[in-house]
Design an enzyme around this catalytic site. Sequence first.
Site, PDB file in Angstrom:
ATOM      1  N   ALA A  86      -3.480   4.350   1.490  1.00 37.79           N
ATOM      2  CA  ALA A  86      -4.169   4.621   0.303  1.00 37.79           C
ATOM      3  C   ALA A  86      -5.536   4.108   0.254  1.00 37.79           C
ATOM      4  O   ALA A  86      -6.284   4.606  -0.245  1.00 37.79           O
ATOM      5  CB  ALA A  86      -3.393   4.186  -0.888  1.00 37.79           C
ATOM      6  N   GLU A  87      -5.744   3.091   1.092  1.00 38.01           N
ATOM      7  CA  GLU A  87      -6.921   2.229   1.125  1.00 38.01           C
ATOM      8  C   GLU A  87      -7.876   3.314   2.032  1.00 38.01           C
ATOM      9  O   GLU A  87      -9.188   3.411   1.686  1.00 38.01           O
ATOM     10  CB  GLU A  87      -6.940   0.945   1.564  1.00 38.01           C
ATOM     11  CG  GLU A  87      -6.407   0.004   0.531  1.00 38.01           C
ATOM     12  CD  GLU A  87      -7.268  -0.466  -0.532  1.00 38.01           C
ATOM     13  OE1 GLU A  87      -8.446   0.024  -0.538  1.00 38.01           O
ATOM     14  OE2 GLU A  87      -6.946  -1.089  -1.555  1.00 38.01           O
ATOM     15  N   SER A  88      -7.512   3.585   3.147  1.00 40.52           N
ATOM     16  CA  SER A  88      -8.539   4.120   4.206  1.00 40.52           C
ATOM     17  C   SER A  88      -7.952   5.566   4.928  1.00 40.52           C
ATOM     18  O   SER A  88      -8.782   5.806   5.917  1.00 40.52           O
ATOM     19  CB  SER A  88      -8.799   2.959   5.270  1.00 40.52           C
ATOM     20  OG  SER A  88      -7.574   2.754   5.852  1.00 40.52           O
TER      21      SER A  88
END
Length: 370
Positions: free
Chosen positions: A115-117
């Site tokens: 989800a972050e990267s």
Amino acid sequence: MYRYSIRSTGLILFAALCLGLLSAAYTYAEHSGQADSSLLVSSLRVDKALDFCGEEIPVIRQEVKERFEKEMLLSLWDRPQVILWLKRSTRYMPFIEDALKKNNLPDDLKYIAVAESALRPHSGSSKGAMGFWQFLKGTGKKYGLVIDKNKDERRNIFKSTDAALKYLKALHKEFGSWTLAAAAYNMGEEGLMTEILEQGTDDYYDLYLPLETQRYLFRILCVKLIMTDPEKYGFYLSEEDWYPPFTFDKVKVNCPEEVPLRIIAQAGETQYKAIKDFNPEIRGYYLSKGEHTILVPDGASKGFKQRYKKYLKKYTAARKDRTYIVKKGDNLSSIADEYDVPLKNIVIWNHLDVNKPIHPGDRLIIHKVK
């Protein structure tokens, strides 16, 4: 008259053919759109209890259901991105999963990195977050990451994962739930605690938080659902579609002074780009003075030490013969022209700032390039 009739008939047939093709295309698009819509609608149906790290997600509540459905539709809309999530997962997820097991942490935490990267080492944000787990500089340093002009370990899958798990452990200890730990990971622990105290609730689903944080857990949930059962959501990958596992050798490199990465590449019998790709945390063109652990292609560690000594000795000897002492009236452009080398290479070789002047007596390293 006869010729005109043939031409008219041809035009009529051509027009009929075009209308037929348009009709077929319209019918296909209509049916395809209906199929896509049906898949999207069915993707939103929840046929089992949903949870994050064993903590129930109350999708029975209408407002929570709508937040979940919005994120699922947005995730499925960007299908190329999802395909890349899936393909990259075979490269990086085994290392994250192994770290979670060793630390006795919930497996669901691995989806935070996606989800972050989207599992990209060089992913960055406008706020300065960087790497697989999107650490800000201050937080990364707090949890043991080296972040300076030579290295940025936020881009290292192993170091950044270890730091992220330490951070998530600390957040879980502070807030008592993985749901709130994830929210704090997104907005910061101080900001979340402020909202909890001000609003009088520690239920993530009842808290009014920054909009990005309100969406955050649902983004992670969508990643989890899609990656757990991609075919349910229309993603069919065969065995050859997945990216190969990340395999490598580790070597220790002792640098008595700054050493160009091309020397490391030569010792590893590979290319400069491969060294940068295997070690995305290395910034610039050199390894700084000191000892480093470097990843090289699988099998390249055999004989590496001997080759490294040989190439380093050759580089050091050549460097002594290529020192230019700046004279009055010199500038970087005139020196570059004199030696027929690109100006930027002189800047790189000598760690210069192009906005600062050179002075008579300065010593510059000039390598032969032809």
